[in-house]
Design a protein around this motif. Sequence first.
Motif, mmCIF file in Angstrom:
data_model
loop_
_atom_site.group_PDB
_atom_site.id
_atom_site.type_symbol
_atom_site.label_atom_id
_atom_site.label_comp_id
_atom_site.label_asym_id
_atom_site.label_seq_id
_atom_site.Cartn_x
_atom_site.Cartn_y
_atom_site.Cartn_z
ATOM 1 N N LEU A 24 0.819 -1.217 0.000
ATOM 2 C CA LEU A 24 0.000 0.000 0.000
ATOM 3 C C LEU A 24 0.851 1.266 0.000
ATOM 4 O O LEU A 24 0.408 2.313 -0.455
ATOM 5 N N LEU A 25 2.061 1.170 0.531
ATOM 6 C CA LEU A 25 2.959 2.324 0.547
ATOM 7 C C LEU A 25 3.816 2.418 -0.713
ATOM 8 O O LEU A 25 4.573 3.372 -0.871
ATOM 9 N N PHE A 26 3.684 1.449 -1.605
ATOM 10 C CA PHE A 26 4.494 1.444 -2.819
ATOM 11 C C PHE A 26 4.114 2.637 -3.686
ATOM 12 O O PHE A 26 2.939 2.877 -3.944
ATOM 13 N N PRO A 27 5.082 3.425 -4.157
ATOM 14 C CA PRO A 27 4.742 4.620 -4.964
ATOM 15 C C PRO A 27 4.312 4.237 -6.377
ATOM 16 O O PRO A 27 4.953 3.427 -7.044
ATOM 17 N N VAL A 28 3.209 4.823 -6.811
ATOM 18 C CA VAL A 28 2.707 4.628 -8.173
ATOM 19 C C VAL A 28 2.334 6.001 -8.736
ATOM 20 O O VAL A 28 2.169 6.966 -7.996
ATOM 21 N N HIS A 29 2.214 6.060 -10.046
ATOM 22 C CA HIS A 29 1.782 7.295 -10.693
ATOM 23 C C HIS A 29 0.285 7.488 -10.468
ATOM 24 O O HIS A 29 -0.507 6.578 -10.726
ATOM 25 N N LEU A 30 -0.083 8.651 -9.980
ATOM 26 C CA LEU A 30 -1.499 8.993 -9.884
ATOM 27 C C LEU A 30 -2.007 9.254 -11.294
ATOM 28 O O LEU A 30 -1.544 10.184 -11.972
ATOM 29 N N SER A 31 -2.928 8.435 -11.768
ATOM 30 C CA SER A 31 -3.373 8.513 -13.148
ATOM 31 C C SER A 31 -4.888 8.639 -13.210
ATOM 32 O O SER A 31 -5.596 8.231 -12.289
ATOM 33 N N VAL A 32 -5.352 9.213 -14.313
ATOM 34 C CA VAL A 32 -6.782 9.339 -14.580
ATOM 35 C C VAL A 32 -7.036 8.933 -16.027
ATOM 36 O O VAL A 32 -6.122 8.934 -16.861
ATOM 37 N N LEU A 33 -8.277 8.572 -16.307
ATOM 38 C CA LEU A 33 -8.667 8.161 -17.648
ATOM 39 C C LEU A 33 -9.591 9.206 -18.262
ATOM 40 O O LEU A 33 -10.381 9.838 -17.551
#
Length: 429
Positions: free
Chosen positions: A177-186
Motif C-alpha cells: 500500500l505504501l508502494f509509490p505509483v503514478h497517480l493517473s486518470v482516464l
Amino acid sequence: MSDVAPLVTLLGLEEHALKARTALQLAFVMVNDTRALVGYRQAALFVPGSGVVAVSGVSTVETNAPFALFLERVFRAELAGRRVSPSDHAEWADWLPQQPLFLALADADGARIATLLLVRDDPWDEAITALLSRLVQTYAYAWSALHRPPPWRQWRDRLNNWPRWKWGAVAAGLLVLLFPVHLSVLAPAEIVPKDPAVIRAPLDGVIDTVLVRPNQAVVAGQLLFTFDRTTISGKQEVAAKALDTAMAELDQATQQAFFDPKAKADWAVIKARVEERQAELAQLQEVMGRAEVKAPRDGVAVMDDPSEWIGRPVNVGERVLAVADPAQVEVEAWLAPADLIDLSPGGAVTVFLNTDPLAPVAASLGYVAFEATLQPDGLLAHRVRAAIAGGADPRIGLKGTARLDGNRVPLVYWLVRRPLAVVRQWLGR
C-alpha cells in the motif's frame, strides 16, 4: 415430588442466573439458590486465578480463613485430577459431608472457567446429576457473558494469537500500500490533426456544391466547394447597368460643361457617382471570386457528410471543413473536472485505441486547459492535447481512452482518492 416440579424449578433457576447483573449476584445464585432444585448441606464456587469466590450461607468469603484455605486445596487437587492430600482427607470430616459433587463450568471453547462444589450426606443419583449438568451449562453461559472482555481486548487477544505468517502477510500488504505509483486518470480521447488549415465560410450565403469527399487528398489551389451565385450575379448585373448609366450621364455632362458653367458644376457630382458604381461593381466581382473556396495547402479533407452541406445556409466564419496533413496528428482528450489532478507538461500519456487496445500509443502531455468547456454531449470537461511520441502514426478520427499519469503517490492514496473526494463533498468540508 412430581416430574414437572424439578423442571419448573430448573427453569426458574436459569432465569435467575441469566438476569444476574454482576458476577457476585450470579455466584450467590449458584451456591444458595441451587438448593431449590437439589438438597445439599454446603456449596462453594472456585474460579481459577481468584480462588474460592462464594460459599453457601455466607455473604462474603474470608480468603485467609481456615475453611476457605481448605476448600482451595480441595479444588486445586480436583482441578489437577489427583486425590486430596492425606491431611486434607483426614480433615474432610471436620468441614464437609462425605458425598461431594464437583460440577465444571466451561466456556464455548470447552475451557474450564469455574468449578461448583455441592456436598451432602446422601449419594448423588443420576436424575439429579442430569438436571445439575443442564443447570451448570446455563451457569457457565451467564458467567461467560458477565466476564466477556470488551471488543478491543478480544481483538487484541486474537492478534496476539496470530501466527507469524499472518503478521508477515499484513506487513507485506502495508508495504504494498505504501508502494509509490503514478497517480493517473482516464479520459476519452481521439486522434485529431495537428495545426490543420480550417476552411471557414468567406461570406454569407448558401453552399451550392461540395467537390471533395471526406479523407480525400487535395492539393493547394484545388477547388473545395462553391456558393450559390444567383443572388451575387443578379446584384452584379444591376451594378453593371447602374455603372453604364452613370458613364452615359458623365459623357453628357462632359460635353455640356464646355458651353454651360452650371453643367460644369454638376460634372463633379456625376463623376463621383461613377466612381461609386465602379467600386460597388468591383466589390461584387470580389465576392463572386470568393464564392469559390480553394485549398490553401496540400493535405486531406477532414469533414463530415458532404450532402449535409449542399443547400445549407452558412454565415461568415462558420467552419465547413479542414485540410490537414495525415502525418501530423496529435491526441485530444476531454478530462472531467472531477478527475482533474496535478498534471505537468511533458507528462506521460498512454492512449488505448478502440481499434487495437493491445497496442497502446505513447504520447507526451502538451497542455490541459484551465477552463472547462461544453462538449458536444453537453458535459463540461477540460480539453487536453498531447503530442504522439515515437514512430506511431495513427489515423485521424480514431477514438479510445487516454491514461494521463501525474505525480507519484502511495498506492493507498491512489485507491482511496475518489472515495475520499465523495465523502468530503458529502460532508461539505
